[in-house]
Design a protein around this motif. Structure first.
Motif, PDB file in Angstrom:
ATOM      1  N   ILE A   1     -32.061  57.917 -25.479  1.00  0.00           N
ATOM      2  CA  ILE A   1     -32.089  59.082 -26.382  1.00  0.00           C
ATOM      3  C   ILE A   1     -31.001  60.052 -25.923  1.00  0.00           C
ATOM      4  O   ILE A   1     -31.201  60.832 -24.988  1.00  0.00           O
ATOM      5  CB  ILE A   1     -33.475  59.760 -26.371  1.00  0.00           C
ATOM      6  N   GLY A   2     -29.837  59.978 -26.564  1.00  0.00           N
ATOM      7  CA  GLY A   2     -28.714  60.825 -26.161  1.00  0.00           C
ATOM      8  C   GLY A   2     -28.672  62.123 -26.949  1.00  0.00           C
ATOM      9  O   GLY A   2     -29.434  62.313 -27.901  1.00  0.00           O
ATOM     10  N   ASN A   3     -27.779  63.015 -26.562  1.00  0.00           N
ATOM     11  CA  ASN A   3     -27.633  64.303 -27.260  1.00  0.00           C
ATOM     12  C   ASN A   3     -27.052  64.134 -28.662  1.00  0.00           C
ATOM     13  O   ASN A   3     -27.274  64.974 -29.522  1.00  0.00           O
ATOM     14  CB  ASN A   3     -26.705  65.222 -26.471  1.00  0.00           C
ATOM     15  N   PHE A   4     -26.295  63.060 -28.876  1.00  0.00           N
ATOM     16  CA  PHE A   4     -25.623  62.837 -30.167  1.00  0.00           C
ATOM     17  C   PHE A   4     -26.333  61.763 -30.984  1.00  0.00           C
ATOM     18  O   PHE A   4     -26.485  61.873 -32.196  1.00  0.00           O
ATOM     19  CB  PHE A   4     -24.178  62.408 -29.890  1.00  0.00           C
ATOM     20  N   SER A   5     -26.763  60.706 -30.277  1.00  0.00           N
ATOM     21  CA  SER A   5     -27.371  59.584 -30.988  1.00  0.00           C
ATOM     22  C   SER A   5     -28.397  58.890 -30.103  1.00  0.00           C
ATOM     23  O   SER A   5     -28.328  58.984 -28.876  1.00  0.00           O
ATOM     24  CB  SER A   5     -26.282  58.572 -31.374  1.00  0.00           C
TER      25      SER A   5
ATOM     26  N   VAL B   1     -32.418  56.275 -14.883  1.00  0.00           N
ATOM     27  CA  VAL B   1     -31.380  57.310 -14.949  1.00  0.00           C
ATOM     28  C   VAL B   1     -30.163  56.659 -15.603  1.00  0.00           C
ATOM     29  O   VAL B   1     -29.839  55.501 -15.294  1.00  0.00           O
ATOM     30  CB  VAL B   1     -31.048  57.787 -13.512  1.00  0.00           C
ATOM     31  N   ASP B   2     -29.502  57.373 -16.516  1.00  0.00           N
ATOM     32  CA  ASP B   2     -28.359  56.793 -17.242  1.00  0.00           C
ATOM     33  C   ASP B   2     -27.358  56.109 -16.305  1.00  0.00           C
ATOM     34  O   ASP B   2     -26.903  54.995 -16.561  1.00  0.00           O
ATOM     35  CB  ASP B   2     -27.594  57.889 -18.015  1.00  0.00           C
ATOM     36  N   ALA B   3     -27.015  56.809 -15.223  1.00  0.00           N
ATOM     37  CA  ALA B   3     -25.979  56.285 -14.323  1.00  0.00           C
ATOM     38  C   ALA B   3     -26.412  54.964 -13.691  1.00  0.00           C
ATOM     39  O   ALA B   3     -25.599  54.051 -13.522  1.00  0.00           O
ATOM     40  CB  ALA B   3     -25.673  57.312 -13.240  1.00  0.00           C
TER      41      ALA B   3
ATOM     42  N   ILE C   1     -18.650  58.296 -21.303  1.00  0.00           N
ATOM     43  CA  ILE C   1     -18.433  59.626 -21.901  1.00  0.00           C
ATOM     44  C   ILE C   1     -19.280  59.766 -23.157  1.00  0.00           C
ATOM     45  O   ILE C   1     -19.016  59.135 -24.187  1.00  0.00           O
ATOM     46  CB  ILE C   1     -16.945  59.867 -22.243  1.00  0.00           C
ATOM     47  N   GLY C   2     -20.330  60.573 -23.055  1.00  0.00           N
ATOM     48  CA  GLY C   2     -21.219  60.809 -24.190  1.00  0.00           C
ATOM     49  C   GLY C   2     -20.853  62.094 -24.895  1.00  0.00           C
ATOM     50  O   GLY C   2     -19.675  62.431 -25.028  1.00  0.00           O
ATOM     51  N   ALA C   3     -21.873  62.816 -25.370  1.00  0.00           N
ATOM     52  CA  ALA C   3     -21.627  64.065 -26.081  1.00  0.00           C
ATOM     53  C   ALA C   3     -21.707  65.260 -25.133  1.00  0.00           C
ATOM     54  O   ALA C   3     -20.853  66.135 -25.132  1.00  0.00           O
ATOM     55  CB  ALA C   3     -22.661  64.215 -27.193  1.00  0.00           C
ATOM     56  N   GLU C   4     -22.740  65.272 -24.298  1.00  0.00           N
ATOM     57  CA  GLU C   4     -22.978  66.426 -23.435  1.00  0.00           C
ATOM     58  C   GLU C   4     -22.614  66.104 -21.985  1.00  0.00           C
ATOM     59  O   GLU C   4     -22.270  67.000 -21.226  1.00  0.00           O
ATOM     60  CB  GLU C   4     -24.484  66.764 -23.545  1.00  0.00           C
ATOM     61  N   VAL C   5     -22.715  64.838 -21.646  1.00  0.00           N
ATOM     62  CA  VAL C   5     -22.558  64.429 -20.252  1.00  0.00           C
ATOM     63  C   VAL C   5     -21.581  63.259 -20.126  1.00  0.00           C
ATOM     64  O   VAL C   5     -21.559  62.372 -20.982  1.00  0.00           O
ATOM     65  CB  VAL C   5     -23.932  63.928 -19.692  1.00  0.00           C
TER      66      VAL C   5
ATOM     67  N   ALA D   1     -17.615  66.480 -21.904  1.00  0.00           N
ATOM     68  CA  ALA D   1     -17.775  65.232 -22.670  1.00  0.00           C
ATOM     69  C   ALA D   1     -17.424  65.533 -24.137  1.00  0.00           C
ATOM     70  O   ALA D   1     -16.704  66.507 -24.405  1.00  0.00           O
ATOM     71  CB  ALA D   1     -19.201  64.707 -22.515  1.00  0.00           C
ATOM     72  N   GLY D   2     -17.928  64.730 -25.047  1.00  0.00           N
ATOM     73  CA  GLY D   2     -17.562  64.865 -26.464  1.00  0.00           C
ATOM     74  C   GLY D   2     -17.735  66.276 -27.036  1.00  0.00           C
ATOM     75  O   GLY D   2     -16.882  66.746 -27.785  1.00  0.00           O
ATOM     76  N   ASN D   3     -18.828  66.946 -26.635  1.00  0.00           N
ATOM     77  CA  ASN D   3     -19.045  68.293 -27.194  1.00  0.00           C
ATOM     78  C   ASN D   3     -17.959  69.268 -26.762  1.00  0.00           C
ATOM     79  O   ASN D   3     -17.633  70.211 -27.496  1.00  0.00           O
ATOM     80  CB  ASN D   3     -20.420  68.834 -26.791  1.00  0.00           C
ATOM     81  N   SER D   4     -17.393  69.058 -25.568  1.00  0.00           N
ATOM     82  CA  SER D   4     -16.292  69.936 -25.121  1.00  0.00           C
ATOM     83  C   SER D   4     -15.081  69.688 -26.005  1.00  0.00           C
ATOM     84  O   SER D   4     -14.344  70.633 -26.343  1.00  0.00           O
ATOM     85  CB  SER D   4     -15.901  69.649 -23.675  1.00  0.00           C
TER      86      SER D   4
ATOM     87  N   ALA E   1     -12.867  63.302 -37.274  1.00  0.00           N
ATOM     88  CA  ALA E   1     -11.472  63.176 -36.828  1.00  0.00           C
ATOM     89  C   ALA E   1     -11.394  62.411 -35.506  1.00  0.00           C
ATOM     90  O   ALA E   1     -10.494  61.589 -35.296  1.00  0.00           O
ATOM     91  CB  ALA E   1     -10.846  64.558 -36.689  1.00  0.00           C
ATOM     92  N   LEU E   2     -12.372  62.661 -34.607  1.00  0.00           N
ATOM     93  CA  LEU E   2     -12.381  61.945 -33.323  1.00  0.00           C
ATOM     94  C   LEU E   2     -12.569  60.446 -33.547  1.00  0.00           C
ATOM     95  O   LEU E   2     -12.099  59.621 -32.768  1.00  0.00           O
ATOM     96  CB  LEU E   2     -13.509  62.460 -32.416  1.00  0.00           C
ATOM     97  N   GLN E   3     -13.236  60.113 -34.641  1.00  0.00           N
ATOM     98  CA  GLN E   3     -13.460  58.697 -34.953  1.00  0.00           C
ATOM     99  C   GLN E   3     -12.291  58.103 -35.745  1.00  0.00           C
ATOM    100  O   GLN E   3     -12.387  57.006 -36.281  1.00  0.00           O
ATOM    101  CB  GLN E   3     -14.766  58.536 -35.737  1.00  0.00           C
TER     102      GLN E   3
ATOM    103  N   SER F   1     -16.990  53.694 -21.147  1.00  0.00           N
ATOM    104  CA  SER F   1     -18.031  53.401 -22.137  1.00  0.00           C
ATOM    105  C   SER F   1     -18.501  54.710 -22.754  1.00  0.00           C
ATOM    106  O   SER F   1     -17.942  55.769 -22.482  1.00  0.00           O
ATOM    107  CB  SER F   1     -19.188  52.649 -21.483  1.00  0.00           C
ATOM    108  N   GLY F   2     -19.545  54.634 -23.611  1.00  0.00           N
ATOM    109  CA  GLY F   2     -20.039  55.818 -24.312  1.00  0.00           C
ATOM    110  C   GLY F   2     -19.261  56.037 -25.601  1.00  0.00           C
ATOM    111  O   GLY F   2     -18.179  55.460 -25.795  1.00  0.00           O
ATOM    112  N   GLY F   3     -19.804  56.869 -26.481  1.00  0.00           N
ATOM    113  CA  GLY F   3     -19.189  57.119 -27.796  1.00  0.00           C
ATOM    114  C   GLY F   3     -17.730  57.524 -27.699  1.00  0.00           C
ATOM    115  O   GLY F   3     -16.891  57.065 -28.484  1.00  0.00           O
TER     116      GLY F   3
ATOM    117  N   PRO G   1     -19.257  49.220 -26.220  1.00  0.00           N
ATOM    118  CA  PRO G   1     -19.254  50.181 -25.106  1.00  0.00           C
ATOM    119  C   PRO G   1     -20.267  51.325 -25.276  1.00  0.00           C
ATOM    120  O   PRO G   1     -20.700  51.924 -24.300  1.00  0.00           O
ATOM    121  CB  PRO G   1     -17.818  50.733 -25.122  1.00  0.00           C
ATOM    122  N   VAL G   2     -20.674  51.609 -26.525  1.00  0.00           N
ATOM    123  CA  VAL G   2     -21.671  52.668 -26.770  1.00  0.00           C
ATOM    124  C   VAL G   2     -23.052  52.206 -26.295  1.00  0.00           C
ATOM    125  O   VAL G   2     -23.944  53.016 -26.029  1.00  0.00           O
ATOM    126  CB  VAL G   2     -21.712  53.032 -28.285  1.00  0.00           C
ATOM    127  N   LEU G   3     -23.213  50.892 -26.147  1.00  0.00           N
ATOM    128  CA  LEU G   3     -24.528  50.337 -25.784  1.00  0.00           C
ATOM    129  C   LEU G   3     -24.671  50.110 -24.277  1.00  0.00           C
ATOM    130  O   LEU G   3     -25.651  49.508 -23.827  1.00  0.00           O
ATOM    131  CB  LEU G   3     -24.760  49.014 -26.531  1.00  0.00           C
TER     132      LEU G   3
END
Ligand SMILES: Nc1ncnc2c1ncn2[C@@H]1O[C@H](COP(=O)(O)OP(=O)(O)OP(=O)(O)O)[C@@H](O)[C@H]1O
Ligand SMILES: [Mg+2]
Length: 348
Positions: free
Chosen positions: A14-18, A165-167, A191-195, A215-218, A237-239, A288-290, A334-336
């Motif tokens: 359960i990530g901050n973005f997806s 833990v994600d890591a 690299i996710g959205a928040e972390v 991360a992505g939110n920055s 645009a990032l996509q 990896s990550g979004g 890589p998102v998985l």
């Protein structure tokens, strides 16, 4: 009567973005991907790791379950970010004192939160009988962060069987898919959205991990400040789907600025690793990550850090049906990385 019981496991990230779900089947010499799904939350559903819209999270999880397999009941979940601390400690053993007491005492000294407000867990990874010391990996998760996650999972009618833990999940994915090369120092960067989770692999084995807050939110905030456009447009645009009304060079200026912010944080993390592990070189970065899907980011990082950058393939040794492959799985893989590591965990 002789039918083999199929062993399966489900990772739910359960990530901050997806939120991402992966269902694996295990057989004696490997794993097979049975189903997967990615559900993007409406913006501001989770902000800074805090669940702001519980209903949207529960609906997102239920949607993934329906799409992947409505029979799923048990899931492996994870925590990361500001509410979680992971550390590797060397502790001197003391006669008559339990390891759990030593760890709790050490956590009280190091943890920025009140130890009564956190859930602690640890694993002894090495014991040196000569010096009577042990290396311990410690995890401290703020109860608030942990209980919020557990609540949405239960409310989605699921049972969390392991909280990881994600890591560590990321490391698990790497360890399953890549041969441990003792000559190489590898950094896993998710690299996710928040972390941004960073995991150091020193000559083929786990060394340490750091969570960075860039991360992505920055990226999104920097572009928004520079261009005054809606977050939704920036994500597109990032996509690589940029609205033609946006000025490309201003956009790239803002993106380079935020990529540099990320690189500065990575520089600090890399220096820490090099001095702790007493190495002078990092050989490769596996992304990896979004945000690993942002078209120009791998190239930027490679040039900026002078380290070879590749995308992490979390399905390198995992079987996938042609049908699953046809839906763009290779590009999204890589998102998985985290949910695959979670699903692998239950089989350990
Ligand atoms: N196809 C894509 N191309 C480029 N960027 C993408 C793509 N998909 C997602 N992103 C970006 O990746 C980020 C989200 O990645 P991800 O889904 O891994 O995060 P998350 O796991 O939800 O967040 P966190 O781990 O921080 O809680 C967002 O900033 C989004 O804009
Ligand atoms: Mg994530």
């Amino acid at each position: 009567m002789f039918k083999r019981k199929i062993k399966t496991s489900v990772g739910l990230d359960i990530g901050n973005f997806s939120s991402k779900l992966v269902q694996l089947e295990f057989f004696p010499h490997g794993q097979r991907l049975l189903s997967y799904g990615i559900h993007q939350f409406p913006l501001n559903t989770i902000v800074g790791g805090q669940i702001k819209n519980k209903e949207a999270v529960i609906a997102g999880i239920k949607h993934l379950i329906q799409r992947c397999d409505p029979h799923i009941k048990e899931v492996v979940i994870s925590v990361s970010g500001r509410g979680v601390i992971t550390d590797k400690l060397t502790l001197q053993r003391r006669k008559g004192v339990k390891t759990s007491q030593l760890v709790r005492f050490e956590a009280e000294q190091r943890c920025p939160f009140d130890v009564d407000d956190v859930t602690l867990d640890y694993k002894v990874v090495k014991v040196d009988e000569k010096s009577d010391c042990m290396d311990v990996v410690l995890v401290a998760a703020k109860n608030e962060t942990l209980y919020d996650q557990l609540a949405v999972v239960y409310e989605a009618d699921l049972k969390p069987v392991v909280v990881d833990v994600d890591a560590f999940a990321l490391y698990n994915t790497w360890e399953t898919n890549y041969p441990p090369d003792e000559q190489l120092n590898t950094v896993l960067v998710n690299i996710g959205a928040e972390v941004t989770n960073v995991v150091f692999v020193h000559q083929g084995t786990y060394h340490s991990t750091r969570d960075l807050s860039v991360a992505g939110n920055s990226f999104v905030k920097t572009v928004q400040r520079q261009m005054g456009v809606a977050a939704e447009l920036v994500h597109q645009a990032l996509q690589g789907k940029m609205d033609p009304k946006l000025d490309h060079s201003t956009f790239m200026f803002a993106v380079n600025k935020s990529s540099e912010m990320l690189s500065k944080e990575l520089d600090l993390a890399f220096s820490y690793f090099k001095s702790e592990a007493k190495v002078d070189k990092i050989d490769r970065i596996l992304l990896s990550g979004g945000c690993s899907l942002i078209p120009w980011l791998p190239g930027f990082l490679e040039k900026r850090h002078h380290i070879s950058v590749e995308k992490l393939d979390p399905l390198k040794v995992i079987e996938c049906s042609d049908q699953l492959q046809q839906n763009g799985l290779n590009e999204l893989a890589p998102v998985l990385a985290v949910p695959i590591g979670l699903a692998l965990r239950q089989a350990n």
